[in-house]
Design a protein around this motif. Structure first.
Motif, PDB file in Angstrom:
ATOM      1  N   THR A  64       0.826  -1.207   0.000  1.00  0.00           N
ATOM      2  CA  THR A  64       0.000   0.000   0.000  1.00  0.00           C
ATOM      3  C   THR A  64       0.858   1.253   0.000  1.00  0.00           C
ATOM      4  O   THR A  64       0.363   2.351  -0.214  1.00  0.00           O
ATOM      5  CB  THR A  64      -0.920   0.019   1.236  1.00  0.00           C
ATOM      6  N   HIS A  65       2.153   1.081   0.246  1.00  0.00           N
ATOM      7  CA  HIS A  65       3.076   2.215   0.217  1.00  0.00           C
ATOM      8  C   HIS A  65       4.209   1.862  -0.745  1.00  0.00           C
ATOM      9  O   HIS A  65       3.992   1.179  -1.727  1.00  0.00           O
ATOM     10  CB  HIS A  65       3.585   2.522   1.627  1.00  0.00           C
ATOM     11  N   ARG A  71       3.021  -0.770  -5.565  1.00  0.00           N
ATOM     12  CA  ARG A  71       1.838  -0.397  -4.804  1.00  0.00           C
ATOM     13  C   ARG A  71       0.590  -0.920  -5.503  1.00  0.00           C
ATOM     14  O   ARG A  71       0.400  -0.713  -6.704  1.00  0.00           O
ATOM     15  CB  ARG A  71       1.752   1.115  -4.664  1.00  0.00           C
ATOM     16  N   ARG A  72      -0.263  -1.599  -4.749  1.00  0.00           N
ATOM     17  CA  ARG A  72      -1.494  -2.136  -5.317  1.00  0.00           C
ATOM     18  C   ARG A  72      -2.352  -1.008  -5.885  1.00  0.00           C
ATOM     19  O   ARG A  72      -2.462   0.062  -5.304  1.00  0.00           O
ATOM     20  CB  ARG A  72      -2.289  -2.912  -4.264  1.00  0.00           C
ATOM     21  N   SER A 111      -2.887 -10.884  -0.316  1.00  0.00           N
ATOM     22  CA  SER A 111      -3.990 -10.265  -1.053  1.00  0.00           C
ATOM     23  C   SER A 111      -4.855 -11.302  -1.766  1.00  0.00           C
ATOM     24  O   SER A 111      -6.012 -11.502  -1.409  1.00  0.00           O
ATOM     25  CB  SER A 111      -3.463  -9.252  -2.072  1.00  0.00           C
TER      26      SER A 111
END
Length: 216
Positions: A64-65, A71-72, A111
């Protein structure tokens, strides 16, 4: 990556991979050697996870970062996951493997999984995947699907299923035909009834398949 896989294997109650180099040919291991022909002779790459006759598995780590593969939700992330598929598909087609595994699997750790199934070696393109979020493993149907992939992938082969169903239907119809004849029905009447029953069953099967496909 291996930690995630070990947890998955423990959850679905199937055997752990054998340490690389323990068994000739490494039929079930992490970091499987995959050989290819090139202009200089041969080259070797490494598949993250492999089980002969079952699957080729490549893992990435989205974030996420600014951590992990990418990053997704970004273009770079999409390209990385697509690249993982084409890499795994290339491995699956290595002429040095004893056979093409029926499943190509990629994973973004923490994920989701992406699955491609083919019992002919034609896995299609990246867009042909079935995406399974990690929390969907709590679904009994998805859970059983993963157990089959890791332990008995041929049970998921549509050709085997169709052949089995065809044999079962044939046996049932033969018993029904015999019973109808014993009730004094004329052969032509029995034949017409069986043809009508077969057509109805086929129509129901097609509609069910369409519904199942739309729910994926």
């Amino acid at each position: 990556m291996s930690g995630l896989i070990i947890r998955l294997l423990l959850m679905i109650c199937v055997e752990r991979p054998i340490p690389k180099g323990t068994v000739k040919g490494d039929p079930f291991c992490f970091d499987k050697d995959i050989k290819f022909f090139n202009d200089r002779g041969t080259a070797t790459s490494f598949a993250d996870f492999y089980k002969e006759g079952h699957f080729i598995f490549e893992a990435k780590q989205g974030g996420t970062h600014n951590k992990g593969t990418a990053r997704r939700g970004t273009k770079n992330y999409d390209l990385a996951m697509e690249g993982a598929f084409y890499q795994a598909r290339k491995y699956a087609h290595s002429p040095f493997l004893p056979n093409k595994p029926p499943f190509v699997i990629t994973c973004d750790i923490d994920s989701h999984f992406e699955l491609w199934m083919s019992f002919s070696g034609n896995y299609g393109g990246y867009g042909a995947s079935e995406v399974i979020e990690l929390d969907r493993l709590l679904d009994e149907k998805i859970f059983d699907h993963f157990v089959a992939i890791f332990s008995d992938p041929q049970s998921l082969n549509p050709e085997n299923y169709r052949a089995r169903v065809t044999r079962e239907v044939a046996r049932t119809l033969a018993k029904l035909a015999k019973w109808l004849e014993e009730q004094g029905k004329e052969p032509q009447e029995v034949a017409n009834f069986l043809m009508h029953s077969t057509a109805c069953n086929l129509e129901v099967s097609i509609k069910k398949r369409q519904v199942d496909h739309s729910m994926r």
